[in-house]
Design a protein around this motif. Sequence first.
Motif, PDB file in Angstrom:
ATOM      1  N   SER A 108      16.444  16.273   4.205  1.00  0.00           N
ATOM      2  CA  SER A 108      16.574  16.734   2.827  1.00  0.00           C
ATOM      3  C   SER A 108      15.834  18.061   2.715  1.00  0.00           C
ATOM      4  O   SER A 108      14.685  18.165   3.144  1.00  0.00           O
ATOM      5  CB  SER A 108      15.973  15.698   1.873  1.00  0.00           C
ATOM      6  OG  SER A 108      15.963  16.196   0.555  1.00  0.00           O
ATOM      7  N   GLN A 109      16.488  19.069   2.155  1.00  0.00           N
ATOM      8  CA  GLN A 109      15.839  20.367   2.050  1.00  0.00           C
ATOM      9  C   GLN A 109      14.630  20.264   1.126  1.00  0.00           C
ATOM     10  O   GLN A 109      14.685  19.650   0.063  1.00  0.00           O
ATOM     11  CB  GLN A 109      16.809  21.417   1.524  1.00  0.00           C
ATOM     12  CG  GLN A 109      16.225  22.815   1.584  1.00  0.00           C
ATOM     13  CD  GLN A 109      17.237  23.894   1.211  1.00  0.00           C
ATOM     14  OE1 GLN A 109      18.435  23.640   1.194  1.00  0.00           O
ATOM     15  NE2 GLN A 109      16.758  25.087   0.949  1.00  0.00           N
ATOM     16  N   SER A 110      13.541  20.884   1.549  1.00  0.00           N
ATOM     17  CA  SER A 110      12.299  20.855   0.779  1.00  0.00           C
ATOM     18  C   SER A 110      12.475  21.572  -0.553  1.00  0.00           C
ATOM     19  O   SER A 110      13.106  22.621  -0.633  1.00  0.00           O
ATOM     20  CB  SER A 110      11.182  21.514   1.575  1.00  0.00           C
ATOM     21  OG  SER A 110      10.027  21.651   0.776  1.00  0.00           O
TER      22      SER A 110
ATOM     23  N   CYS B  88      11.181  29.759   6.874  1.00  0.00           N
ATOM     24  CA  CYS B  88      10.501  28.711   7.634  1.00  0.00           C
ATOM     25  C   CYS B  88      10.326  29.175   9.077  1.00  0.00           C
ATOM     26  O   CYS B  88      11.294  29.309   9.816  1.00  0.00           O
ATOM     27  CB  CYS B  88      11.305  27.416   7.576  1.00  0.00           C
ATOM     28  SG  CYS B  88      10.449  26.011   8.287  1.00  0.00           S
ATOM     29  N   VAL B  89       9.084  29.434   9.463  1.00  0.00           N
ATOM     30  CA  VAL B  89       8.776  29.893  10.809  1.00  0.00           C
ATOM     31  C   VAL B  89       8.029  28.812  11.584  1.00  0.00           C
ATOM     32  O   VAL B  89       8.247  28.624  12.768  1.00  0.00           O
ATOM     33  CB  VAL B  89       7.939  31.196  10.762  1.00  0.00           C
ATOM     34  CG1 VAL B  89       7.591  31.663  12.159  1.00  0.00           C
ATOM     35  CG2 VAL B  89       8.687  32.280  10.010  1.00  0.00           C
ATOM     36  N   SER B  90       7.174  28.078  10.902  1.00  0.00           N
ATOM     37  CA  SER B  90       6.333  27.077  11.545  1.00  0.00           C
ATOM     38  C   SER B  90       6.726  25.673  11.093  1.00  0.00           C
ATOM     39  O   SER B  90       6.612  25.342   9.910  1.00  0.00           O
ATOM     40  CB  SER B  90       4.866  27.346  11.201  1.00  0.00           C
ATOM     41  OG  SER B  90       4.065  26.267  11.586  1.00  0.00           O
ATOM     42  N   SER B  91       7.168  24.856  12.042  1.00  0.00           N
ATOM     43  CA  SER B  91       7.544  23.480  11.695  1.00  0.00           C
ATOM     44  C   SER B  91       6.335  22.667  11.254  1.00  0.00           C
ATOM     45  O   SER B  91       6.475  21.740  10.447  1.00  0.00           O
ATOM     46  CB  SER B  91       8.231  22.798  12.876  1.00  0.00           C
ATOM     47  OG  SER B  91       9.552  23.292  13.024  1.00  0.00           O
TER      48      SER B  91
ATOM     49  N   GLU C  53      10.838  19.756   9.517  1.00  0.00           N
ATOM     50  CA  GLU C  53      11.073  20.725  10.585  1.00  0.00           C
ATOM     51  C   GLU C  53      11.913  21.874  10.067  1.00  0.00           C
ATOM     52  O   GLU C  53      12.661  21.730   9.098  1.00  0.00           O
ATOM     53  CB  GLU C  53      11.758  20.075  11.779  1.00  0.00           C
ATOM     54  CG  GLU C  53      13.105  19.482  11.472  1.00  0.00           C
ATOM     55  CD  GLU C  53      13.692  18.701  12.642  1.00  0.00           C
ATOM     56  OE1 GLU C  53      14.915  18.725  12.782  1.00  0.00           O
ATOM     57  OE2 GLU C  53      12.930  18.071  13.396  1.00  0.00           O
ATOM     58  N   CYS C  54      11.763  23.024  10.721  1.00  0.00           N
ATOM     59  CA  CYS C  54      12.546  24.206  10.369  1.00  0.00           C
ATOM     60  C   CYS C  54      13.927  24.088  11.004  1.00  0.00           C
ATOM     61  O   CYS C  54      14.047  23.714  12.174  1.00  0.00           O
ATOM     62  CB  CYS C  54      11.864  25.469  10.879  1.00  0.00           C
ATOM     63  SG  CYS C  54      10.269  25.799  10.138  1.00  0.00           S
TER      64      CYS C  54
ATOM     65  N   PHE D 254      13.330  21.553   6.214  1.00  0.00           N
ATOM     66  CA  PHE D 254      13.970  20.285   5.878  1.00  0.00           C
ATOM     67  C   PHE D 254      12.992  19.149   6.128  1.00  0.00           C
ATOM     68  O   PHE D 254      12.391  19.045   7.191  1.00  0.00           O
ATOM     69  CB  PHE D 254      15.237  20.079   6.722  1.00  0.00           C
ATOM     70  CG  PHE D 254      16.403  20.896   6.265  1.00  0.00           C
ATOM     71  CD1 PHE D 254      17.290  20.397   5.341  1.00  0.00           C
ATOM     72  CD2 PHE D 254      16.591  22.185   6.747  1.00  0.00           C
ATOM     73  CE1 PHE D 254      18.370  21.144   4.908  1.00  0.00           C
ATOM     74  CE2 PHE D 254      17.655  22.945   6.330  1.00  0.00           C
ATOM     75  CZ  PHE D 254      18.547  22.434   5.400  1.00  0.00           C
ATOM     76  N   CYS D 255      12.833  18.315   5.125  1.00  0.00           N
ATOM     77  CA  CYS D 255      11.987  17.136   5.249  1.00  0.00           C
ATOM     78  C   CYS D 255      12.809  16.020   5.860  1.00  0.00           C
ATOM     79  O   CYS D 255      14.010  15.909   5.601  1.00  0.00           O
ATOM     80  CB  CYS D 255      11.462  16.731   3.872  1.00  0.00           C
ATOM     81  SG  CYS D 255      10.523  18.029   3.053  1.00  0.00           S
ATOM     82  N   LYS D 256      12.169  15.186   6.690  1.00  0.00           N
ATOM     83  CA  LYS D 256      12.937  14.108   7.332  1.00  0.00           C
ATOM     84  C   LYS D 256      12.192  12.794   7.234  1.00  0.00           C
ATOM     85  O   LYS D 256      10.974  12.735   7.199  1.00  0.00           O
ATOM     86  CB  LYS D 256      13.265  14.457   8.779  1.00  0.00           C
ATOM     87  CG  LYS D 256      12.107  14.540   9.719  1.00  0.00           C
ATOM     88  CD  LYS D 256      12.594  14.858  11.108  1.00  0.00           C
ATOM     89  CE  LYS D 256      11.469  14.920  12.093  1.00  0.00           C
ATOM     90  NZ  LYS D 256      11.940  15.181  13.448  1.00  0.00           N
ATOM     91  N   ARG D 257      12.995  11.749   7.190  1.00  0.00           N
ATOM     92  CA  ARG D 257      12.484  10.379   7.223  1.00  0.00           C
ATOM     93  C   ARG D 257      13.536   9.508   7.917  1.00  0.00           C
ATOM     94  O   ARG D 257      14.682   9.885   8.039  1.00  0.00           O
ATOM     95  CB  ARG D 257      12.187   9.864   5.829  1.00  0.00           C
ATOM     96  CG  ARG D 257      13.394   9.620   4.948  1.00  0.00           C
ATOM     97  CD  ARG D 257      13.083   8.837   3.675  1.00  0.00           C
ATOM     98  NE  ARG D 257      11.847   9.275   3.089  1.00  0.00           N
ATOM     99  CZ  ARG D 257      11.662   9.539   1.811  1.00  0.00           C
ATOM    100  NH1 ARG D 257      12.676   9.440   0.993  1.00  0.00           N
ATOM    101  NH2 ARG D 257      10.498   9.915   1.350  1.00  0.00           N
ATOM    102  N   ILE D 258      13.104   8.342   8.340  1.00  0.00           N
ATOM    103  CA  ILE D 258      14.020   7.405   8.978  1.00  0.00           C
ATOM    104  C   ILE D 258      14.908   6.800   7.891  1.00  0.00           C
ATOM    105  O   ILE D 258      14.428   6.361   6.866  1.00  0.00           O
ATOM    106  CB  ILE D 258      13.245   6.315   9.732  1.00  0.00           C
ATOM    107  CG1 ILE D 258      12.460   6.959  10.870  1.00  0.00           C
ATOM    108  CG2 ILE D 258      14.181   5.245  10.270  1.00  0.00           C
ATOM    109  CD1 ILE D 258      11.554   6.004  11.601  1.00  0.00           C
TER     110      ILE D 258
END
Length: 80
Positions: free
Chosen positions: A36-38, A45-48, A64-65, A75-79
């Motif tokens: 999901s985009q932050s 976004c340069v640094s994950s 992660e970027c 982009f934020c991630k989750r399971i």
Amino acid sequence: MALSRRMDAPVLVFLLLLVATEMGPAPVAEARHCLSQSHHFKGLCVSSSNCANVCRTENFPGGECKTEGATRKCFCKRIC
């Protein structure tokens, strides 16, 4: 001749075990990640690791970027 027949079964079992261990463990299914985009990350976004920190403030476990079009976005991630 009788001795050679008695040795066939243990040798065959040994070879089967050897082949089975060379194949390695069974593959494990990996969990899918939903992205999901932050909403709070600003700029390119340069640094994950920076992206992951912002995502944690949005109640995501990480981020992660990713390249989207010509820009890199967080982009934020989750399971799932």
